[in-house]
Enzyme design. Structure first.
Site, PDB file in Angstrom:
ATOM      1  N   GLU A 177      55.379  37.605  40.516  1.00  0.00           N
ATOM      2  CA  GLU A 177      53.967  37.729  40.885  1.00  0.00           C
ATOM      3  C   GLU A 177      53.121  36.596  40.277  1.00  0.00           C
ATOM      4  OE1 GLU A 177      51.996  41.332  39.582  1.00  0.00           O
ATOM      5  OE2 GLU A 177      50.188  40.893  40.680  1.00  0.00           O
ATOM      6  N   LYS A 219      55.370  38.501  45.057  1.00  0.00           N
ATOM      7  CA  LYS A 219      54.114  39.261  45.121  1.00  0.00           C
ATOM      8  C   LYS A 219      52.960  38.276  44.902  1.00  0.00           C
ATOM      9  CE  LYS A 219      51.606  43.062  42.929  1.00  0.00           C
ATOM     10  NZ  LYS A 219      51.663  44.415  42.403  1.00  0.00           N
TER      11      LYS A 219
HETATM   12  C1  5MM Z   1      47.889  47.271  37.926  1.00  0.00           C
HETATM   13  O1  5MM Z   1      47.465  46.006  37.504  1.00  0.00           O
HETATM   14  C2  5MM Z   1      48.542  45.154  37.121  1.00  0.00           C
HETATM   15  C3  5MM Z   1      48.196  44.337  35.917  1.00  0.00           C
HETATM   16  O2  5MM Z   1      47.905  45.168  34.935  1.00  0.00           O
HETATM   17  P1  5MM Z   1      47.565  44.541  33.494  1.00  0.00           P
HETATM   18  O3  5MM Z   1      46.586  43.425  33.721  1.00  0.00           O
HETATM   19  O4  5MM Z   1      46.957  45.677  32.799  1.00  0.00           O
HETATM   20  O5  5MM Z   1      48.840  44.087  32.902  1.00  0.00           O
HETATM   21  C4  5MM Z   1      48.795  44.100  38.141  1.00  0.00           C
HETATM   22  O6  5MM Z   1      49.946  43.348  37.846  1.00  0.00           O
HETATM   23  C5  5MM Z   1      48.979  44.690  39.478  1.00  0.00           C
HETATM   24  O7  5MM Z   1      50.259  45.223  39.589  1.00  0.00           O
HETATM   25  C6  5MM Z   1      48.820  43.630  40.539  1.00  0.00           C
HETATM   26  O8  5MM Z   1      47.928  42.625  40.166  1.00  0.00           O
HETATM   27  C7  5MM Z   1      48.315  44.256  41.782  1.00  0.00           C
HETATM   28  O9  5MM Z   1      47.142  44.952  41.477  1.00  0.00           O
HETATM   29  P2  5MM Z   1      45.894  44.746  42.418  1.00  0.00           P
HETATM   30  O10 5MM Z   1      44.839  45.622  41.828  1.00  0.00           O
HETATM   31  O11 5MM Z   1      45.612  43.276  42.340  1.00  0.00           O
HETATM   32  O12 5MM Z   1      46.352  45.166  43.782  1.00  0.00           O
END
Ligand code: 5MM
Length: 347
Positions: A177, A219
Site C-alpha cells: 500500500e 492497494k
Molecule cells: C484504517 O487505516 C489504516 C491506517 O491506519 P493507521 O494510520 O492507524 O496505521 C490504513 O492503512 C487503511 O487501511 C487504508 O489507508 C485505507 O483506509 P482508507 O480510510 O484510506 O480507506
C-alpha cells in the site's frame, strides 16, 4: 516457497463482486475517529465497534477479506467467541496490518518512512499460526513544495519490497500500500505524476527483491485533485487518470488492485471505482476496493458507541459493502445506492 497458496489467496481476495474491508486502524487513529463522535477511547469501545463490523449479517457476500490490527486479531465477541472464528465462519479471509506506522524521515522533515521491519519475520510466523493469510503495509507519500523527494520514495519502496519478501517467505500474501495523500492544493495532474513515479519505484524494488507478482496485491490511492484544489475532477476524469496511471506502472501479472479511499466521501469513492470498471472492462487485473473510512464512516456516525444503534449501523455498513461490491462489477448506480439493504430486492 510454496507459491500456489499465495496465488489462490490473492485471487480469492479480489474475486468478482468482492473487496476488502480495512479495519486495521491503530489505537491513535481509532481514538481520533471515536473522539470526533464522543465515543469513549477505550479497549472495550474498540472491541465493541469491531464486533459490530464482523457480525454484520451477510457481510461475506461482499467482503472477501478484513484487515485486522494486532489488538483486534486477539479479541473476542462479548459472548467470548474469538473474532477470527467469527470472520472465518462468515466466509471472510483474515489479514493483519504489520507495519509499525509512518514516522518522520530523518533529514526530510516533511516526509514519512514506514517502520516495522525489525522482528517482522517472527511476527509473521505468529500471525500465520493464528490464521492470518494476508498482510498489509502502508507507506505514506506527501505532495507539497519540492516533495516527495526521491529519498522518501526510494526508502518507502525498498521497505515495502522487504516487507513483501518476508510475507511471501512466511506463506502470507502481501498487500502493498503506497498511499499518495489527498491533502493539499495540488492538481489531479500532479497527483498522477507523483503516483506514477511512486508506483514505478515500488515495482522496481518488488522485482529486485524477487517478489512473485502473482502472489501479491496492490492497494494504491486513486488519482484525485488535492483536497484543497478548487478544481474538482469529475468521476470519469478520476477513473481515466487512475487507470492510465496504473496501466503504465502495474505489471499484468499482479492479480488485483484494491483501492484505499484516503478520505474521499463514501459515495464518490464507490462511483469512481464503478467508473473504472465500466469504462475499462478488460483490464489485466481485478479492480476492487480495500476501503476503511468509505465503508466504516456512515456506520460509525450512526453507532456512536450506543448498543441500541447496532442494527442501524450494521445496515449502513452492509449497504456500503454491497454498493462497493456492485462497483467492482461495474453495476453500481443510483438504484443500488437507494436500495433498502435488508428489505429491498437483492442484487
Ligand atoms: C484504517 O487505516 C489504516 C491506517 O491506519 P493507521 O494510520 O492507524 O496505521 C490504513 O492503512 C487503511 O487501511 C487504508 O489507508 C485505507 O483506509 P482508507 O480510510 O484510506 O480507506
Amino acid at each position: 516457497m510454496n507459491i500456489q497458496p499465495l496465488i489462490k489467496t490473492s485471487k480469492a481476495l479480489v474475486a468478482a463482486g468482492k473487496g476488502l474491508l480495512a479495519m486495521d486502524e491503530s489505537t491513535p487513529t481509532c481514538d481520533k475517529r471515536f473522539e470526533a463522535l464522543g465515543i469513549p477511547k477505550t479497549v472495550e469501545a474498540r472491541r465493541a465497534w469491531r464486533e459490530l463490523i464482523i457480525t454484520t449479517p451477510g457481510l461475506g457476500q461482499w467482503i472477501s477479506g478484513v484487515i485486522l490490527y494486532d489488538e483486534t486479531i486477539r479479541q473476542s465477541t462479548k459472548a467470548g467467541v474469538p473474532f477470527l472464528k467469527v470472520i472465518k465462519e462468515a466466509g471472510i479471509i483474515p489479514g493483519i496490518k504489520v507495519d509499525a506506522g509512518a514516522k518522520s524521515l530523518a533529514g526530510w522533515p516533511d516526509e514519512k518512512i514506514t517502520e516495522g521491519l525489525d522482528g517482522l519475520r517472527d511476527r509473521l510466523v505468529e500471525y500465520g499460526r493464528m490464521g492470518a493469510r494476508f498482510a498489509k503495509w502502508r507507506a505514506v507519500i506527501t505532495i507539497g513544495d519540492g516533495i516527495p523527494s526521491t529519498s522518501c520514495i526510494e526508502a518507502n519502496a525498498h521497505a515495502l519490497a522487504r516487507y513483501a519478501a518476508l510475507c511471501q517467505e512466511a506463506g502470507i500474501v502481501p498487500i502493498v500500500e503506497p498511499e499518495v495523500l489527498l491533502d493539499g492544493p495540488h492538481s489531479i495532474e500532479r497527483c498522477r505524476e507523483v503516483t506514477e513515479q511512486v508506483l514505478h519505484a515500488v515495482f522496481a524494488h518488488l522485482i529486485q527483491q524477487g517478489i512473485v507478482l502473482e502472489g501479491m496485491l496492490l492497494k494504491p490511492n486513486m488519482v484525485l485533485s488535492g483536497s484543497k484544489n478548487a478544481t474538482r475532477a469529475t468521476v470519469d476524469d478520476v477513473a481515466d487518470a487512475t487507470v492510465h496511471c496504473l496501466l503504465r506502472t502495474v505489471p499484468a501479472a499482479v492479480p488485483g488492485i484494491a483501492f484505499l479511499s484516503g478520505g474521499q466521501p463514501a459515495e464518490p469513492a464507490t462511483a469512481r471505482l464503478n467508473a473504472m470498471n465500466t469504462r475499462f472492462p478488460t483490464l489485466p487485473w481485478s479492480v476492487t476496493f480495500s476501503f476503511s473510512r468509505a465503508i466504516q464512516q456512515p456506520a460509525l456516525d450512526l453507532w456512536r458507541g450506543d448498543e441500541a444503534n447496532v442494527p442501524a449501523a450494521q445496515k449502513a455498513l452492509a449497504h456500503r459493502a454491497r454498493c462497493n461490491a456492485a462497483a467492482h462489477r461495474g453495476e453500481y448506480d443510483s438504484s443500488v445506492e437507494a436500495a433498502d439493504i435488508f428489505n429491498g430486492p437483492g442484487r
